[in-house]
Design an enzyme around this catalytic site. Structure first.
Site, PDB file in Angstrom:
ATOM      1  N   CYS A 123       0.835  -1.204   0.000  1.00  0.00           N
ATOM      2  CA  CYS A 123       0.000   0.000   0.000  1.00  0.00           C
ATOM      3  C   CYS A 123       0.871   1.256   0.000  1.00  0.00           C
ATOM      4  O   CYS A 123       0.494   2.278  -0.578  1.00  0.00           O
ATOM      5  CB  CYS A 123      -0.951  -0.001   1.186  1.00  0.00           C
ATOM      6  SG  CYS A 123      -0.181  -0.375   2.766  1.00  0.00           S
TER       7      CYS A 123
ATOM      8  N   HIS B 131      -1.229   1.022   7.636  1.00  0.00           N
ATOM      9  CA  HIS B 131      -1.750   1.041   6.268  1.00  0.00           C
ATOM     10  C   HIS B 131      -1.485   2.423   5.676  1.00  0.00           C
ATOM     11  O   HIS B 131      -1.511   3.432   6.383  1.00  0.00           O
ATOM     12  CB  HIS B 131      -3.249   0.740   6.285  1.00  0.00           C
ATOM     13  CG  HIS B 131      -3.877   0.759   4.926  1.00  0.00           C
ATOM     14  ND1 HIS B 131      -3.466  -0.078   3.906  1.00  0.00           N
ATOM     15  CD2 HIS B 131      -4.883   1.520   4.409  1.00  0.00           C
ATOM     16  CE1 HIS B 131      -4.194   0.179   2.830  1.00  0.00           C
ATOM     17  NE2 HIS B 131      -5.051   1.139   3.109  1.00  0.00           N
TER      18      HIS B 131
END
Length: 1171
Positions: A231, A474
């Site tokens: 990510c 994330h």
């Protein structure tokens, strides 16, 4: 009874939906007449209740309208299992309350808010974002009530939402609320008030469940797939993609000559083009593979700043010599000046450097303006810290600082959210609130002589966000693709519109605030936001048009468009093929030309591709309803044969696992599917056929077939003819090939095959010497069973039938008469077999010349094609050897394999060592042990799995060309030594061989010879020590045996410095390099002599000489004393310190704190870009 879906499917607990409540009693109003508290809240006070049940929302959406409606519930106990309240309208939409009076499969009464369209059929485009509260209350005592609140995105698919466990049934009429004895439900009646607030869905995704969400359709953009933990890569790639000038420059890199997935510039071009044109999320697999990343690396989060710099460096390198050569520096590179300016004299030292990003301190600063001020703050050098201004001015008071000379068009700001925490002795994430504006003016941070002809105001273009902590988190990005318009959130494969609150306020970090109120945890401490910006992208306002210029189809390289369009067309064709697969059937057909080209066992290879292998059966994808006649026409077209001359035979799988023709297909109008079902049923997924070509035709061109299964009147056509396939083995060319087919009576003898074969081959009955041509015949029963045929035996007695294979070869002149042919064959075969059983190291082995067809069949069964690569590090001059392939037998011994390699390379086969290949990485795995029982089969496919041989390639090996024979090598131990010269700056690796019973003394002698060093008598003694984890493990005495040196340590050798020769053990201190933290060691450690009462300013001069590092690079090093055992906080040294006094423990080490210039990615990847 009418049924509904959602309440049964979605059993929602109250606490999962609403504002946190400490316990259930908070939902109830209790009457206490003796209390001095304010008048209790009443459920019939609708305005007050609305404030209670519709609290401020975290998302702070704009309120469109409010409404409420009260349903008077009567006859509770006699109600059906579920009931609907009256329809009411709020915001132009119909609503109603759905009630399960005795619970929706639970022991609670259940209530839901539901859209109220007629027949429960809302419009297809029905979407409404609603915050609502449901209040159940006693109409006779409005102070008694219970309530729940929630919010939901109502759609056609999700038309109801609410509370399965609204209130326990026992609390309705069997348990009083308080001492007054009143119940919530009295006389089986109660009121239910629904408070409905319609809010604006500004982004189109408010409370969206993202099922069947189409980013391209909703936003016009697509996301990137997450490979595992990529990510962080996705957020950076999206940021660079929407820096349009960068994308256009990447497109200008010439890649048409290197369309390789190992070329990172080409894969980045492909990725950008797919982001432009794809309708769905795009994968980054090609890009990461071009970086040289392996599977484990995509599951590790790397440093985004480093990745950005590496990517820029690689693209800048690729752009050299192109029209985009200066684009990247112009876009991303600014200049910063470091200066020391004397206060009282005219003297200044300055250095101007390029920067590609600015790292701003978050800790101790409120916003980026504070950070910039902190960045350029001036330090006064006075007192003991005066600046030495050369011989003319000597020591002077001075001002030291940095100032920006120019900022780039695209300014990347790295916010230092991760820093070493000295209290926790670890890296920690800083979650402090840190604000950044939508626009800011960079002019105050520029030098006085900077060019100010244009505004230095910057506009926010992108916010890269990290959510989580240091160990798990994330990454996603907010990016504004155009000069004006919306920001969008790019969260891996999902793209959504974003509000400015989501872009700015939500990513400032700090305490979690909702409507001005700091949210507190159960421990009464502020709840900290886990998501915060770690990188900001600003674009200079005056350059917005040039940076965000349109990137059109014409800007995309034509070859890239063509390639990707072709790939897209292939994918579409495959998709369509999958969808229509049930309509088609695969047919494999053996034709005359494929059989003639076949050089293996049986009649063909059914799993091969005819376009690549002419011996593979032809493949046809036929509609199941198409006919045999249509298939014949296709075969005829491909083989340039009249379709009237072609007859198809079905193939049958025999018990011996061969596939041979069975019977001809007589009905050309039969469908392909019927033929498949009738012949093979559902055992195979495809139909296998043989196309026979007639040798003779009628006057009408129809093929004349020697056998005909059925006549037109249905009578059986009796015949004793069988069809046999012929194969010719030619010892001269060492080949086996198909020779067509013949028909012959089963009553004939084997020797009668000879004239038919001679005719088929067009051979004379006599040889050139006038002797009778003699053939040797074999039947290929199966690949491992090749039997000689007896000339006087009938074909019937030999049990030959349709589809059997007869192999023949010529008998050389003088090799025996017809009568003794069989005995000659047997004696030769025994001789060869005996020869094969021996270990042959010479080049004359049975593969060089096979005289007998049976041996050739044996070779075919055990044939292996192996690719050999030169060992990249151990082979002498590996560039001199190319990768090559050899066709070998699996029965080959280790020595025979080496003999073939030696013959290919022109080197002595005894000087070759083999290594296996890692199947995942393609790198060298481990050495192959030479043994009497070791064969190519056991080398490539070990009979049992161990740690060393699992996951190895079965079709490739590495070879190493040795300086000595392999047998001599077995008596020696191979050691890799790192030789240090010129201080510690020059490192060279040498592989040396030392007798296994040797010592370190022998090791040093071998190293001197290998590295061509001056001997110790002239240049000084050499010492050897082991290092592990970038720290010295121990120094090895010269009598130390080499057999005890393990492979888990690195050997380092160096000349003993003159000042160290007479030093004792207590005079030494071990030194090592680290970056920021002692546990982040790097580089080569060394031993350093310390001197009693020596100031560290003098020690540094000796260190400078010892390291071989000079000037500014040496000045950047910070020195500290570090205790080995605990890795406690480093004690940094000043010039006046005496290291002898500071390092009081035996295990104290000298630490050199500086940037690791050779830093690698975690877990051993040498570089982000290996290719």
């Amino acid at each position: 009874m009418e049924s509904i879906e959602s309440p049964n499917d979605m059993l929602v607990d109250t606490e999962d939906l609403l504002v946190e409540q400490e316990n259930e009693k908070d939902d109830l109003a209790i009457i206490d007449p003796d209390s001095d508290a304010e008048t209790p809240l009443r459920a019939d006070n609708y305005e007050a209740m609305k404030e209670l049940v519709l609290p401020p929302l975290q998302e702070q959406p704009e309120v469109i309208c409010d409404g409420e409606y009260t349903w008077n519930i009567e006859g509770w106990r006699t109600m059906p299992r579920r009931e609907h309240g009256p329809v009411f309208e709020v915001g132009g939409f119909p609503w109603r309350v759905l009630m399960f009076p005795f619970g929706n499969n639970v022991d609670h009464a259940s209530f839901y808010l539901e859209q109220g369209y007629a027949d429960n059929k809302p419009p297809d485009d029905f979407v409404c974002c609603v915050q609502f509260g449901l209040v159940l209350w006693n109409p006779n005592a409005p102070e008694i009530f219970t309530h729940h609140t929630a919010h939901h995105r109502f759609t056609k698919e999700e038309g109801d939402w609410g509370f399965t466990r609204f209130v326990e049934l026992r609390k309705l009429w069997t348990q009083p609320w308080d001492g007054t004895g009143r119940f919530l439900v009295e006389s089986e009646s109660a009121n239910m008030t629904a408070y409905v607030r319609i809010v604006k869905d500004e982004t189109g995704v408010l409370w969206h469940n993202f099922q069947n969400y189409d980013s391209k359709k909703e936003t016009g953009y697509v996301g990137l797939k997450n490979q595992g933990a990529t990510c962080y890569l996705n957020s950076l790639i999206q940021s660079l993609y929407f820096t349009n000038a960068f994308r256009k420059a990447v497109y200008q890199i010439p890649t048409q000559e290197e369309e390789s997935l190992g070329n990172s510039a080409y894969t980045l071009q492909r990725l950008f083009y797919q982001l432009q044109t794809s309708n769905g999320p795009v994968g980054t697999n090609e890009l990461t593979k071009s970086f040289g990343w392996e599977t484990r690396h995509i599951f590790e989060q790397q440093d985004v700043q480093e990745l950005s710099r590496k990517l820029m460096e690689r693209m800048e390198e690729k752009m050299k010599g192109t029209e985009a050569e200066n684009v990247l520096p112009k876009l991303f590179c600014g200049k910063v000046r470091t200066y020391i300016s004397c206060i009282n004299v005219e003297y200044e030292s300055r250095r101007v450097e390029d920067f590609w990003d600015v790292q701003l301190n978050v800790s101790g600063n409120k916003n980026i303006e504070d950070s910039f001020k902190d960045y350029i703050q001036v330090e006064t050098m006075d007192g003991e810290n005066q600046y030495f201004a050369g011989d003319e001015f000597k020591l002077q008071d001075a001002r030291k600082g940095v100032i920006f000379e120019t900022f780039p068009e695209v300014l990347h700001l790295q916010l230092k959210r991760f820093q070493y925490d000295i209290d926790h002795d670890a890296m920690m994430k800083i979650n402090d609130r840190y604000e950044f504006p939508e626009t800011f003016d960079a002019a105050p941070y520029l030098s006085d002589d900077a060019d100010r002809s244009e505004s230095w105001e910057y506009q926010l273009h992108g916010v890269l966000v990290h959510s989580g902590d240091l160990n798990a988190g994330h990454y996603y990005a907010f990016i504004k693709p155009a000069k004006d318009g919306w920001f969008y959130k790019y969260d891996d494969d999902k793209v959504t519109k974003a509000t400015m609150r989501e872009v700015l306020e939500d990513n400032f970090g700090g305490e979690y605030v909702v409507n001005g109120q700091i949210q507190m945890s159960k421990a009464s401490t502020p709840i900290m936001r886990q998501n915060s910006a770690y990188m900001l992208v600003y674009i200079r306002k005056s350059r917005l048009d040039s940076v965000l210029l349109p990137v059109t189809q014409d800007d995309t390289p034509a070859h890239l468009q063509k390639k990707l369009d072709q790939e897209a067309a292939i994918r579409e064709a495959k998709r369509k093929e999958r969808e229509e697969q049930h309509l088609y059937l695969g047919v494999r057909v053996i034709t005359e030309d494929t059989y003639h080209a076949h050089g293996g066992t049986d009649l063909t290879t059914f799993d091969g591709d005819h376009t690549q292998d002419p011996a593979a059966a032809r493949y046809y994808r036929m509609l199941r309803k198409s006919t045999i006649r249509q298939l014949i026409e296709k075969v005829a077209e491909d083989t340039a044969v009249d379709p009237k001359r072609i007859r198809l035979w079905s193939m049958v799988n025999r018990q011996n696992k061969t596939t041979r023709p069975d019977v001809p297909l007589v009905d050309p109008n039969q469908s392909i599917e019927e033929a498949h079902q009738r012949l093979v049923g559902s055992k195979t997924a495809e139909l296998r056929l043989w196309a026979e070509t007639a040798d003779e035709v009628t006057a009408d061109g129809e093929g004349i077939w020697p056998t005909q299964p059925n006549l037109t009147n249905g009578a059986a056509h009796k015949t004793d003819l069988i069809v046999l396939f012929l194969k010719f083995f030619d010892p001269e060319t060492q080949t086996l090939s198909g020779a067509g087919h013949i028909y012959i009576s089963r009553e004939k003898k084997v020797e009668d095959l000879v004239p038919a074969i001679l005719k088929k081959m067009g051979w004379s009955e006599r040889t050139s010497s006038g002797d009778k041509l003699t053939l040797r015949l074999f039947e290929e029963i199966k690949p491992t069973m090749i039997e000689p045929m007896k000339g006087k035996q009938s074909l019937k007695a030999a049990e030959l039938q349709d589809g059997d294979i007869v192999c023949f070869q010529k008998v050389p002149d003088g090799k025996g008469s017809e009568s003794d042919r069989e005995s000659v064959l047997h004696s030769r075969y025994k001789h060869k077999s005996t020869k094969l059983s021996r270990s042959i190291s010479s080049r004359t082995n049975y593969l060089d010349r096979i005289e007998d067809a049976r041996q050739f069949y044996d070779f075919l069964v055990h044939k292996r094609t192996v690719k050999f690569h030169p060992h990249p590090t151990r082979t002498i001059n590996p560039e001199a050897y190319e990768v090559f392939e050899l066709t070998l037998s699996a029965k080959h011994s280790y020595d025979q394999v080496c003999a073939k390699i030696g013959e290919k390379l022109g080197v002595d086969s005894t000087h070759i060592r083999l290594w296996t290949v890692n199947a995942t990485s393609g790198h060298v795995k481990t050495t192959v042990k030479r043994g009497q029982s070791q064969t190519l089969q056991t080398i490539l496919n070990p009979p049992y799995s161990t740690f060393s041989n699992n996951n190895q390639r079965s079709d490739a090996l590495y070879f190493e060309v040795l300086e000595i024979s392999l047998s001599e090598l077995d008596t020696k131990k191979a050691l890799r030594v790192l030789w240090l010269s010129e201080g510690l700056t020059k490192e060279e690796f040498f592989d040396v061989l030392v007798p296994k019973n040797g010592t370190v003394e022998d090791l040093i002698t071998a190293l001197v010879k290998k590295a061509q060093l001056e001997d110790e008598a002239k240049a000084g003694p050499i010492r050897v020590y082991e290092i592990h984890s970038n720290k010295i493990h121990k120094e090895l005495p010269r009598t130390h045996t080499v057999v005890s040196i393990t492979e888990y340590v690195q050997l380092v050798a160096e000349r003993i410095p003159k000042e160290d020769i007479d030093a004792t053990g207590t005079d030494y201190m071990q030194a090592f390099h680290f970056q920021n933290e002692p546990n982040k060691a790097h580089g080569i450690p060394f031993k350093f002599r310390i001197v009693e009462n020596e100031k560290f300013s003098d020690t540094k001069r000796r260190l400078e000489t010892r390291l071989g590092i000079k000037g500014k690079n040496f000045e950047k090093i910070k020195f500290a004393v570090v205790r080995r055992a605990s890795y406690s906080k480093p004690v940094y040294l000043n010039d006046d310190d005496i290291i002898w006094d500071v390092a009081t423990h035996d295990d104290d080490m000298l630490g050199l704190d500086h940037v690791d210039r050779t830093r690698v990615i975690r877990n051993g990847v040498g570089d982000l870009f290996l290719k």
